[in-house]
Structures are given as structure tokens and as C-alpha cells.
Design an enzyme around this catalytic site. Structure first.
Site, PDB file in Angstrom:
ATOM      1  N   THR A   1       0.851  -1.325  -0.107  1.00 43.45           N
ATOM      2  CA  THR A   1       0.084   0.042  -0.165  1.00 43.45           C
ATOM      3  C   THR A   1       0.914   1.245  -0.004  1.00 43.45           C
ATOM      4  O   THR A   1       1.248   1.888   0.912  1.00 43.45           O
ATOM      5  CB  THR A   1      -0.923  -0.004   1.129  1.00 43.45           C
ATOM      6  OG1 THR A   1      -0.325  -0.227   2.412  1.00 43.45           O
ATOM      7  CG2 THR A   1      -2.040  -1.051   1.316  1.00 43.45           C
TER       8      THR A   1
ATOM      9  N   ASN B   1      15.135  12.871  19.402  1.00 42.27           N
ATOM     10  CA  ASN B   1      16.280  13.639  18.478  1.00 42.27           C
ATOM     11  C   ASN B   1      16.018  15.124  18.647  1.00 42.27           C
ATOM     12  O   ASN B   1      17.148  15.650  18.773  1.00 42.27           O
ATOM     13  CB  ASN B   1      15.948  13.012  17.079  1.00 42.27           C
ATOM     14  CG  ASN B   1      16.580  11.513  16.704  1.00 42.27           C
ATOM     15  OD1 ASN B   1      17.064  11.148  17.810  1.00 42.27           O
ATOM     16  ND2 ASN B   1      16.095  11.018  15.837  1.00 42.27           N
TER      17      ASN B   1
ATOM     18  N   ARG C   1      -4.739   9.437  26.916  1.00 35.61           N
ATOM     19  CA  ARG C   1      -6.286   9.289  26.856  1.00 35.61           C
ATOM     20  C   ARG C   1      -6.731  10.628  26.253  1.00 35.61           C
ATOM     21  O   ARG C   1      -6.467  11.812  26.495  1.00 35.61           O
ATOM     22  CB  ARG C   1      -6.838   9.235  28.132  1.00 35.61           C
ATOM     23  CG  ARG C   1      -8.297   8.332  28.015  1.00 35.61           C
ATOM     24  CD  ARG C   1      -8.778   7.930  29.359  1.00 35.61           C
ATOM     25  NE  ARG C   1     -10.353   8.124  29.050  1.00 35.61           N
ATOM     26  CZ  ARG C   1     -11.093   7.157  28.645  1.00 35.61           C
ATOM     27  NH1 ARG C   1     -10.471   5.899  28.649  1.00 35.61           N
ATOM     28  NH2 ARG C   1     -12.294   7.380  28.603  1.00 35.61           N
TER      29      ARG C   1
ATOM     30  N   PHE D   1      -9.461  16.837  26.883  1.00 36.55           N
ATOM     31  CA  PHE D   1      -9.187  18.263  26.803  1.00 36.55           C
ATOM     32  C   PHE D   1      -7.893  18.603  26.826  1.00 36.55           C
ATOM     33  O   PHE D   1      -7.006  17.600  26.877  1.00 36.55           O
ATOM     34  CB  PHE D   1      -9.948  19.009  27.629  1.00 36.55           C
ATOM     35  CG  PHE D   1     -10.384  20.422  27.306  1.00 36.55           C
ATOM     36  CD1 PHE D   1     -10.391  20.843  26.049  1.00 36.55           C
ATOM     37  CD2 PHE D   1     -10.221  21.426  28.250  1.00 36.55           C
ATOM     38  CE1 PHE D   1     -10.823  22.051  25.658  1.00 36.55           C
ATOM     39  CE2 PHE D   1     -10.435  22.921  27.750  1.00 36.55           C
ATOM     40  CZ  PHE D   1     -10.770  23.207  26.507  1.00 36.55           C
TER      41      PHE D   1
ATOM     42  N   CYS E   1       2.488  23.908  35.237  1.00 34.89           N
ATOM     43  CA  CYS E   1       3.643  23.323  34.824  1.00 34.89           C
ATOM     44  C   CYS E   1       3.914  23.323  33.158  1.00 34.89           C
ATOM     45  O   CYS E   1       5.012  23.784  32.558  1.00 34.89           O
ATOM     46  CB  CYS E   1       4.171  22.046  35.536  1.00 34.89           C
ATOM     47  SG  CYS E   1       4.276  22.287  37.469  1.00 34.89           S
TER      48      CYS E   1
END
Ligand code: NAD
Length: 439
Positions: free
Chosen positions: A86, A227, A261, A264, A270
Site C-alpha cells: 500500500t 532527537n 487518553r 481536553f 507546569c
């Protein structure tokens, strides 16, 4: 089981040889006569550690065959596994012509091949294909020519092997995923992979298609994350290898399901602050951190999405249930909910806010000055209860999962409920106006 494997490239040859090792009667099919000849002669057409030996073993034992003749491969086959290419074309578009052709040939050749002994021929798509390919491309091809006396079934079973450790990965995959709505196909594919000794995850077809892309996107992001930060660390005289060694020891937050998960935007005192600091340090040192910069941008889009959905609802009265950046804390600093409230007010929405914990009378210190600068009308906007906030609301934007909020939503559901948390439960999800943020 008798299994026909279409496509003898990396994925197909590893699959065919491993399925033969697992005692299945495997027939590899390819349009490339050279590859077929190589497999027939007991060698692998691709370089992969241990594969030559495994192909040789399968062919010598008579459990692995290679052919260009799909009819011979499909004769009495229970399962046809599609492992054709594909490839990527212009702008990343996936070329599905090999899949289309292979499935078309399976239908053509099945007309003359002997039917499957148990009345079901499962077409298992193992190639990586975009979401919707099975429903929109494969199923229509299979339904053009309904066979008499038996039927086709279809499943999407993504392949998770990595080149260079393909055989090991095949026998010990991270999971066995069967994407199908057809219980008989799920049972047949479960039998096919029984040798793996893993309870398969049976999911919806489209979820299985998505999963492979999600895994690969995550792996690619991990490489770029390491990286990108190494580029900056080097400039700062820090050996990123040492940093990442320690980083990887944290299996509680760093290498875990935490923060993965859908929900929002991130916020709090922090993450946004420290990400901005990192970007500033990078700028000063002339280092580009596109992934980190993109992360902040992506976060803003998450807030923007809720604003856009609220605008699209056509309502003007909005109840925001949940204000702090996390449940069970009253820290409002850089809460994306505060950002959201501010934007909605700026756009002229009438807003009522309910938060079980945030009480303006109790806010002190930086938390108080933050809210005074960001949302000076907070006291006026805050409701004492979720029910009060919801009174007359057209739209509820909900992050709060406390029982009172959920109960009030069920008692008096507004026309539109935008769930930005994803943990509100079945009852709320069944409301007619319910919409999840990213689900
Ligand atoms: P590949 O290009 O090496 O092999 C594809 C094979 O399919 C070729 O030999 C080609 O001749 C054959 N083919 C094409 N049309 C055919 C047809 N109509 N009938 C029979 N054979 C046909 O590709 P690959 O690297 O093996 O990947 C195959 C699929 O598996 C892709 O979707 C890929 O994304 C996915 N995948 C690959 C890997 C990997 O490690 N290479 C891992 C997981 C998933």
C-alpha cells in the site's frame, strides 16, 4: 487451516512462513514470478534474519507452497490473507490499487476454486490501509458476486512486525487485533492465530485500521521527540543519552498509558510554562524544536475546537461544568477551561460556570491573582450547583465527572452536550445532544 497469503513481500513472506511453522497449510501467492520461484525453491525473496531457514523448513515439510495461481491457493481455503503493498503516492495518498486488484482476483478465482469446507472464507486484510478501506473498497468487491452455498467474511488484522525482528515479532506481537463485526470471522481468525497464545482483541473494523496508523505515528513521534530534545541538550552541554536513560526508567508517567487518553487540552501550572521555557531556550540557542512548538499549537487547536463546536450549536447560553485544570484541585493557573471560558465570553456567549471545588471565596495567592486577571467576573459567573448552571442553557461543556453534575445533566439536558473529558458514562453518552470532543 488452509490459508492463502496474497503478496510475498516482507510482511507476506514472514506471515506465510510463520503460519506454516504453526502447522497451517499455507499457500503464498504473488504476481511476481521471481519471488514465487525463490519461495518454491525453499528460500526467502526478502532479507530478514531467520526467514530463509523458516521458508526452507516450511517448503520441505510441505506446509508452505508458493504459486502465481490464485485458484490453487484458494482451493478449499478457509482464509485469504492480503499482504500486498500500500505505497505512498502524491502528498501521502495511499495507493490502494494492489489491495483492490488482489481482492478482485480472490473473487474471480474463488468462482472456480473449491469452496471453503466450513462455508466461510474469511478475507483478512493485513496490509496497512486507511480507515474505511474495508467498508468502502473491500466489502463492495466481495458483495458483487455472492457465492452459492458459502459466504465471504472480512476482517482487518493489522501486522505489527518490525523488519529485522519480523519472525520474533510475529510469534510475540504486542497484541493480536481482529477488526470485524462478524463473530464467525472473529472465531476463524482467532483459530488462525491460536498458536500465538494471546487472547485477541476483537474491535471494530475501522478501529483496527486506525490502530496501525496510530501506533506508527506514535513510534515516529517518539523518535523525533528524542532527537529533537537531543539537539537542544547537545547545545547545552548535556548528554541526551544519559537524560533519556533516566527518563525511560519512569514507567509511571513517561512510559505508561498516562497522558494518552483523548480529552481536553493540557494545562496547569507546569506543562505550558515549561514547554514555553524550553522553546525560549531553543530560540536563544538557534535550535528549532518543531515538535515541541507544534505541541503548543495543537493544544490551542483543542480549545479552538470546543469554541467552534459551541458556535456551530447556534445557542447563546452555555453552561461550563468544571473549571480547574484537573478534578479535585482548585488550581486554576493556565487551566484550559479558564481559557475556554474567556474566549466564549469574548465571543458574546452568556456563560454560567459550575465547579464542585472552585470557590472564589477560598481562592488565595497566585491562584487568586491569576483568576482576577484572567476572569475578573468569575464570582458573577459561578453557580452554586450544576442544576443552576444548566438552567436555560443551550449548550453544556462538561469536564466535571462529579455525581451532582452528571445527575443534573440527566435531569435537565441541554440541546447540546459537549463532553471534553470522556469519562461521563453511558447515561450521559446516550443523551440525544451528546457529542464527545474527539470520539
Ligand atoms: P512489499 O511491497 O514488499 O510486498 C508486496 C507484495 O505484494 C509484492 O511482492 C507484490 O508483487 C505483491 N502483490 C501485489 N499485487 C498482488 C496481487 N494482486 N496478488 C498477489 N501479490 C501481489 O510490501 P510489504 O513491505 O510486505 O508490505 C505489505 C503491507 O504490509 C503494506 O501495507 C505495509 O504497510 C504492511 N506492513 C509492512 C510491514 C513491513 O515490515 N514491511 C510491517 C507491517 C505492515
Amino acid at each position: 487451516m488452509k490459508v492463502a497469503v496474497f503478496g510475498l513481500g516482507y510482511a507476506g513472506t514472514v506471515s506465510a512462513a510463520c503460519l506454516a511453522r504453526a502447522d497451517h497449510d499455507v499457500w503464498g501467492v504473488d504476481v511476481d514470478t521471481e519471488k514465487v520461484k525463490v519461495v518454491e525453491a525453499g528460500s526467502s525473496p526478502v532479507i530478514e534474519p531467520g526467514l530463509d531457514e523458516l521458508v526452507h523448513e516450511g517448503v520441505s515439510a510441505g506446509r508452505l507452497h508458493a504459486t502465481t495461481d490464485g485458484v490453487a491457493a484458494l482451493d478449499g481455503a478457509d482464509i485469504a490473507v492480503v499482504c500486498v503493498g500500500t505505497p505512498s503516492t502524491d502528498h501521502g495518498r495511499v495507493d490502494l490499487s494492489q489491495v483492490e486488484r488482489a481482492v478482485g482476483e480472490i473473487v474471480e478465482q474463488s468462482r472456480v476454486a473449491k469452496p471453503p469446507p466450513k462455508g466461510l472464507r474469511s478475507i483478512v486484510i493485513r496490509s496497512t490501509v486507511p480507515v474505511g478501506t474495508v467498508d468502502d473498497l473491500v466489502v463492495p468487491i466481495l458483495s458483487v458476486d455472492p457465492p452459492t452455498g458459502w459466504r465471504y467474511g472480512v476482517a482487518m488484522c493489522p501486522e505489527f512486525l518490525r523488519e529485522s525482528s519480523g519472525i520474533r515479532d510475529f510469534f510475540d506481537p504486542p497484541f493480536t487485533v481482529i477488526g470485524t463485526d462478524d463473530p464467525e470471522v472473529a472465531a476463524a481468525v482467532t483459530e488462525l492465530f491460536a498458536f500465538v497464545g494471546q487472547e485477541p482483541r476483537v474491535v471494530r473494523t475501522r478501529e483496527a485500521e486506525a490502530l496501525k496508523y496510530v501506533c506508527n505515528a506514535f513510534h515516529a513521534t517518539k523518535v523525533s521527540f528524542a532527537n529533537e530534545l537531543a539537539r537542544l541538550m547537545r547545545c547545552l552541554g548535556v548528554d541526551a543519552r544519559n537524560v533519556m536513560d533516566v527518563f525511560c526508567e519512569d514507567t509511571r508517567l513517561n512510559l505508561s498509558s498516562r497522558y494518552l487518553r483523548p480529552g481536553f487540552a493540557f494545562g496547569g501550572s507546569c506543562l505550558p510554562k515549561d514547554l514555553r521555557a524550553l522553546l525560549h531556550i531553543a530560540r536563544v540557542n538557534n535550535v528549532d524544536l518543531p515538535l515541541m512548538a507544534g505541541t503548543l499549537q495543537s493544544n490551542e487547536l483543542t480549545v479552538g475546537e470546543v469554541v467552534d463546536r459551541t458556535i456551530a450549536s447556534g445557542g447563546r447560553d452555555v453552561a461550563l461544568l468544571g473549571l480547574s485544570f484537573k478534578a479535585e484541585t482548585d488550581d486554576l493557573r493556565e487551566s484550559p477551561n479558564v481559557e475556554l471560558a474567556e474566549t466564549l465570553l469574548g465571543k458574546g456567549f452568556r456563560l454560567r460556570i459550575y465547579d464542585a471545588i472552585v470557590n472564589p471565596a477560598r481562592l488565595v495567592g497566585t491562584n487568586r491573582s491569576y483568576i482576577e486577571s484572567k476572569l475578573p467576573h468569575l464570582c458573577r459567573l459561578l453557580s452554586d450547583s450544576a442544576a443552576e448552571a444548566l438552567k436555560g442553557a443551550d449548550v453544556a461543556i462538561v469536564s466535571s465527572t462529579d455525581a451532582a453534575a452528571v445527575e443534573a445533566l440527566l435531569d435537565d439536558p441541554p440541546r447540546v452536550v459537549i463532553d471534553i473529558n470522556g469519562r461521563l458514562g453511558r447515561d450521559v453518552e446516550d443523551l440525544p445532544g451528546y457529542a464527545g470532543l474527539g470520539w
